[in-house]
Write a protein that holds these residues in place. Structure first.
Motif, PDB file in Angstrom:
ATOM      1  N   THR A  34       7.448  -2.412  10.534  1.00  0.00           N
ATOM      2  CA  THR A  34       6.363  -1.706   9.844  1.00  0.00           C
ATOM      3  C   THR A  34       5.771  -0.656  10.792  1.00  0.00           C
ATOM      4  O   THR A  34       5.992  -0.693  12.006  1.00  0.00           O
ATOM      5  CB  THR A  34       5.230  -2.666   9.432  1.00  0.00           C
ATOM      6  N   GLU A  57       2.657  -0.456  11.631  1.00  0.00           N
ATOM      7  CA  GLU A  57       1.749  -1.125  12.576  1.00  0.00           C
ATOM      8  C   GLU A  57       2.512  -1.749  13.734  1.00  0.00           C
ATOM      9  O   GLU A  57       2.048  -1.733  14.876  1.00  0.00           O
ATOM     10  CB  GLU A  57       0.941  -2.224  11.866  1.00  0.00           C
ATOM     11  N   TYR A  70      -1.037   7.157   7.892  1.00  0.00           N
ATOM     12  CA  TYR A  70      -2.288   6.414   7.700  1.00  0.00           C
ATOM     13  C   TYR A  70      -3.180   7.210   6.750  1.00  0.00           C
ATOM     14  O   TYR A  70      -3.042   8.431   6.620  1.00  0.00           O
ATOM     15  CB  TYR A  70      -3.013   6.210   9.035  1.00  0.00           C
ATOM     16  N   SER A  78      -2.392   1.797   5.865  1.00  0.00           N
ATOM     17  CA  SER A  78      -1.117   2.295   6.388  1.00  0.00           C
ATOM     18  C   SER A  78      -0.089   2.377   5.261  1.00  0.00           C
ATOM     19  O   SER A  78      -0.192   1.671   4.249  1.00  0.00           O
ATOM     20  CB  SER A  78      -0.602   1.391   7.509  1.00  0.00           C
ATOM     21  N   ASN A  86       3.191   1.721   3.338  1.00  0.00           N
ATOM     22  CA  ASN A  86       4.293   0.762   3.224  1.00  0.00           C
ATOM     23  C   ASN A  86       5.559   1.568   2.960  1.00  0.00           C
ATOM     24  O   ASN A  86       5.669   2.267   1.943  1.00  0.00           O
ATOM     25  CB  ASN A  86       4.014  -0.212   2.066  1.00  0.00           C
ATOM     26  N   TYR A  91      -0.144   2.877  -0.034  1.00  0.00           N
ATOM     27  CA  TYR A  91      -1.001   2.599   1.117  1.00  0.00           C
ATOM     28  C   TYR A  91      -1.594   1.206   0.990  1.00  0.00           C
ATOM     29  O   TYR A  91      -2.085   0.828  -0.087  1.00  0.00           O
ATOM     30  CB  TYR A  91      -2.117   3.649   1.240  1.00  0.00           C
ATOM     31  N   GLU A 109      -3.576  -2.344   3.142  1.00  0.00           N
ATOM     32  CA  GLU A 109      -4.397  -2.803   4.248  1.00  0.00           C
ATOM     33  C   GLU A 109      -3.492  -3.105   5.446  1.00  0.00           C
ATOM     34  O   GLU A 109      -2.411  -3.675   5.281  1.00  0.00           O
ATOM     35  CB  GLU A 109      -5.155  -4.075   3.823  1.00  0.00           C
ATOM     36  N   GLN A 110      -3.933  -2.706   6.629  1.00  0.00           N
ATOM     37  CA  GLN A 110      -3.098  -2.916   7.814  1.00  0.00           C
ATOM     38  C   GLN A 110      -2.997  -4.395   8.175  1.00  0.00           C
ATOM     39  O   GLN A 110      -3.942  -5.150   7.989  1.00  0.00           O
ATOM     40  CB  GLN A 110      -3.695  -2.176   9.015  1.00  0.00           C
ATOM     41  N   SER A 111      -1.848  -4.778   8.695  1.00  0.00           N
ATOM     42  CA  SER A 111      -1.688  -6.124   9.259  1.00  0.00           C
ATOM     43  C   SER A 111      -1.559  -5.976  10.766  1.00  0.00           C
ATOM     44  O   SER A 111      -0.976  -4.997  11.243  1.00  0.00           O
ATOM     45  CB  SER A 111      -0.446  -6.802   8.699  1.00  0.00           C
ATOM     46  N   LYS A 112      -2.127  -6.907  11.509  1.00  0.00           N
ATOM     47  CA  LYS A 112      -2.114  -6.810  12.963  1.00  0.00           C
ATOM     48  C   LYS A 112      -0.920  -7.582  13.520  1.00  0.00           C
ATOM     49  O   LYS A 112      -0.866  -8.807  13.371  1.00  0.00           O
ATOM     50  CB  LYS A 112      -3.422  -7.353  13.547  1.00  0.00           C
TER      51      LYS A 112
END
Length: 799
Positions: free
Chosen positions: A231, A233, A306, A319, A321, A327, A329-332
């Motif tokens: 991804t 991220e 982003y 972010s 996909n 777009y 929600e971001q995953s950490k």
């Protein structure tokens, strides 16, 4: 220098051309900014009854560009007043005015035919001896002037600035086949000294050095991501600080630069390369084709990889996909190698920790890095003469902490090459030969000197005298005394340098002790002292963790002792009989400012962000900051009938709102720096210039400020005016109740307490007021909450 550059002209007033003109004006260079004549009137021009012959219409593109510069963020100017040094014009009417300048910079559209036509026009009005350069990012320097005369060619070269020109230090200088050596020397010296640039000499090859290596690295990263299904991220988690790269990593960088710009640069490489294998590396992936076609070209379009969006959780950065092109929600990303890198100190150790991991993120880092290292090695001699130019171009142009060859040394040259060979990769012959000859690195450091690989041997890297390196001096045993917080280093010629090296260069008891010991040493054995360091920031203030711990335990005698020690050390420094020069850079906040104020002179880096920010943690300056500024104001007004109150009000607002300068020039505007203090554009020259200032001061009579004297204060009436201002800010919703508590304490100190206006007070009296106010605020629960929040989050709390 063979030639001096006192005036310049920039042709092309687009974002880059205008920003270059702005930075020339930052350096005090009057600049002519020229562009095309508009073909049509705007609606506003029609309303004013103008026609296309009016000068304001004909100069509109340049004039508008100058006005836009004043509103850009980050600011291209150190101070918007310098815009007055830029004169707008147009190519049809004003091209002949280039006879008045010493350097002409072309910054028009990246089209060879257009550039060739423009250079033929320039040559017709060109004054022999004037230097002409192109800011092209990829077009051949020699092709642009192929139809021009020999003398013109001898004064022509490439000067590739990186965007934004004020902040990006790299300048690639690209000589043409006929460029005179003296022209190259002139440009290198001028751009380093006057414009603050790190000049790297590049060869006339597609995209020169930094963009050649950087574009390759970005495309390799995209290929790895698409191949393994990572991804956005995950890629950014690996290719940021974990690899010694900027926090913007890969995709945030692409959004900032402009995905369309990167697309253009990649295509430029693809079209110009002849080797099929290398050409294949620069083939733009379908992903980039898609996002550019959608208009998702980055921050300037509001979305790229982003996108900022208002959601039910407030403002969020989402972010892209890559499977759905939606777009999300971001995953950490989480992984052992990322954790290990985060825990390590220093770029080399972070990188080693990442690479030594056994998870997919360590594998991603290796797969990206191995190709970048090999490609960089293949290009030595082709795009630059030595590994040094390539390393420096990547560090200064792409903000890598380690260049490719420094990176290779960090991860282990021999072991990494063995691994590459086991994976079937072709290593450039010169690298394997270097290893076979018993070498284990491309660089070697001995007693403060640096040696680098060049033509099969180690060569010493020559350091210009203006670039004093404290780390190298310490390696040469030039340290006189030291403790955990600071060292005193011999700079030579009777000048010593007091260097902070505590965490974040925060001031604690060890630094204060070292200042006192340094004064004793300088008093006996030196002619002057410089206060400087080469950390990320000069000093972010006092160590508030210790203060908070003591305040929470209600150890008020301890807090009182800490403040007294700081105050008395600064007072001793102020009245020290030998010259003291402070040399701040980057962030100089709170106590960092108060360390500079006692100095006889300040030599500041142009990029110095200076401010008394104690209000942000619920306090007021108490190391002499309030006293010193009031003393300066009183000295300025004591011989006149001018009312001091407006200046006191301005100072009060600056400190109460924790205002930080946006540059050293802005620090002068805010009154933090004196008019006589020096601003140096090249940060790596600051310590040298501070040393020269100390040597000059050592030959002059001792400054009057070495003697204590009384000075006037505004008193109770001045205090009332300031407190009224604070209350108006509260009523206007600009300040909280606790902000007003802090502001009232500050007003009391700046006014000199409840005394009649014009009362003469001593320095010690003012210091006592500072200390009393500081102590009382330390006892406030809301102040302690602000201190705790700052320590935990690094951000101020408004409570």
């Amino acid at each position: 220098m063979s030639q001096t550059i006192q005036r310049a002209a920039v042709i092309g007033s687009g974002v880059m051309g205008a920003s270059i003109a702005a930075h020339l004006s930052n350096a005090g260079i009057p600049t002519l900014l020229l562009d095309l004549v508009p073909k049509e009137l705007t609606e506003k021009e029609k309303e004013r009854g103008l026609d296309v012959t009016d000068v304001s219409v004909r100069n509109r593109l340049a004039t508008t560009a100058i006005e836009k510069l004043k509103k850009v963020n980050p600011a291209p100017f150190y101070d918007n007043k310098t815009a007055a040094l830029i004169t707008p014009g147009n190519i049809e009417d004003d091209l002949a005015r280039i006879k008045e300048v010493d350097w002409v910079i072309e910054v028009v559209v990246e089209n060879l035919a257009i550039k060739q036509s423009l250079y033929q026009q320039i040559e017709r009005v060109w004054e022999p001896g004037t230097i002409v350069s192109s800011n092209t990012s990829g077009i051949s320097i020699n092709e642009m002037v192929s139809e021009c005369g020999e003398e013109f060619k001898s004064h022509f070269l490439g000067t590739h600035f990186f965007n934004p020109p004020r902040y990006m230090k790299l300048l690639e200088v690209i000589p043409g086949e006929h460029t005179e050596p003296s022209v190259i020397t002139t440009m290198q010296q001028f751009c380093e000294k006057q414009l603050g640039k790190k000049v790297v000499i590049a060869k006339d090859t597609p995209n020169f050095i930094a963009n050649r290596i950087g574009t390759h690295g970005m495309l390799i990263t995209l290929a790895e991501m698409l191949d393994k299904g990572y991804t956005i991220e995950e890629v950014d988690a690996v290719t940021g600080p974990a690899m010694g790269r900027p926090r913007s990593a890969t995709f945030r960088t692409l959004d900032l630069v402009g995905i369309d710009t990167f697309y253009f640069v990649s295509n430029n490489m693809y079209e110009k390369l002849s080797d099929p294998a290398e050409k294949k590396l620069f083939k733009v992936p379908q992903l980039l084709e898609d996002v550019v076609a959608n208009g998702w070209i980055g921050e300037k379009a509001g979305q790229g990889f982003y996108k900022k969006e208002k959601t039910s959780k407030g403002k969020q950065i989402l972010s892209l996909n890559l499977s759905t092109y939606e777009y999300e929600e971001q995953s950490k990303p989480k992984g052992a190698s990322l954790d290990a890198s985060k825990a390590a100190k220093g770029a080399a150790n972070k990188l080693k920790a990442l690479m030594n991991g056994k998870d997919q993120y360590a594998e991603m880092a290796w797969n990206i890095l191995k190709h970048t290292l090999i490609y960089s090695a293949e290009k030595v001699g082709e795009i630059a003469d030595t590994i040094v130019e390539i390393d420096e171009a990547m560090k200064w142009g792409f903000n890598w902490e380690l260049g490719p060859f420094e990176t290779w040394d960090a991860i282990g040259l021999k072991s990494s090459v063995d691994r590459m060979e086991q994976e079937g990769l072709q290593i450039p012959a010169w690298v394997t030969e270097w290893i076979e000859n018993g070498n284990e690195s491309f660089y070697n450091k001995e007693q403060g000197s640096v040696f680098y690989y060049s033509d099969g041997a180690f060569n010493q890297l020559e350091q210009p005298p203006e670039e004093i390196n404290l780390h190298a001096l310490k390696a040469q045993n030039k340290t006189i005394i030291q403790n955990n917080g600071a060292s005193l280093i011999d700079l030579g010629e009777g000048v010593a340098c007091l260097e902070f090296h505590s965490p974040n260069n925060a001031i604690g008891a060890d630094i204060l002790t070292m200042i006192q010991q340094s004064m004793d040493e300088v008093r006996k054995n030196f002619n002057g002292m410089v206060i400087a360091n080469q950390g990320r920031n000069f000093c972010v203030g006092a160590n508030i963790m210790i203060l908070l711990m003591e305040a929470q335990e209600e150890e008020w005698d301890e807090v009182d002792q800490i403040i007294r020690m700081f105050q008395q050390t600064m007072l001793s420094l102020k009245h020290f009989e030998k010259p003291v020069v402070a040399a701040p850079h980057r962030m100089a906040l709170g106590g960092g400012v108060e360390v500079c104020l006692p100095a006889d002179h300040i030599t500041a880096s142009a990029e110095t962000y200076f401010g008394l920010v104690e209000a942000g943690v619920g306090l007021i300056p108490a190391g002499g900051g309030c006293k010193e500024y009031m003393l300066r104001l009183s000295s300025a007004f004591e011989k006149t009938e001018v009312d001091i109150q407006p200046e006191v009000n301005r100072l009060f607002e600056t400190i109460a709102t924790a205002k930080v300068s946006t540059s050293a020039d802005d620090a002068k505007r805010l009154g933090y720096l004196r008019a006589s203090d020096q601003v140096i554009l090249n940060e790596s020259h600051v310590i040298y210039e501070a040393k020269q200032a100390a040597l000059r001061l050592a030959t002059q009579p001792a400054s009057a400020h070495h003697h204590s004297f009384d000075f006037q204060v505004p008193g109770r009436e001045g205090k009332a005016v300031m407190q009224l201002g604070a209350m108006q800010m509260r009523l206007g919703g600009y300040a909280s109740d606790h902000d007003v508590v802090i502001a009232n304490k500050l007003a009391h100190v700046l006014a000199g307490g409840d005394v009649p206006p014009g009362t003469l007070v001593s320095e010690q009296y003012m210091l006592d007021l500072e200390r009393e106010a500081f102590l009382s605020l330390c006892g406030e629960p809301k102040t302690q909450a602000r201190m705790q929040h700052m320590l935990t989050t690094g951000k101020p709390l408004r409570n």
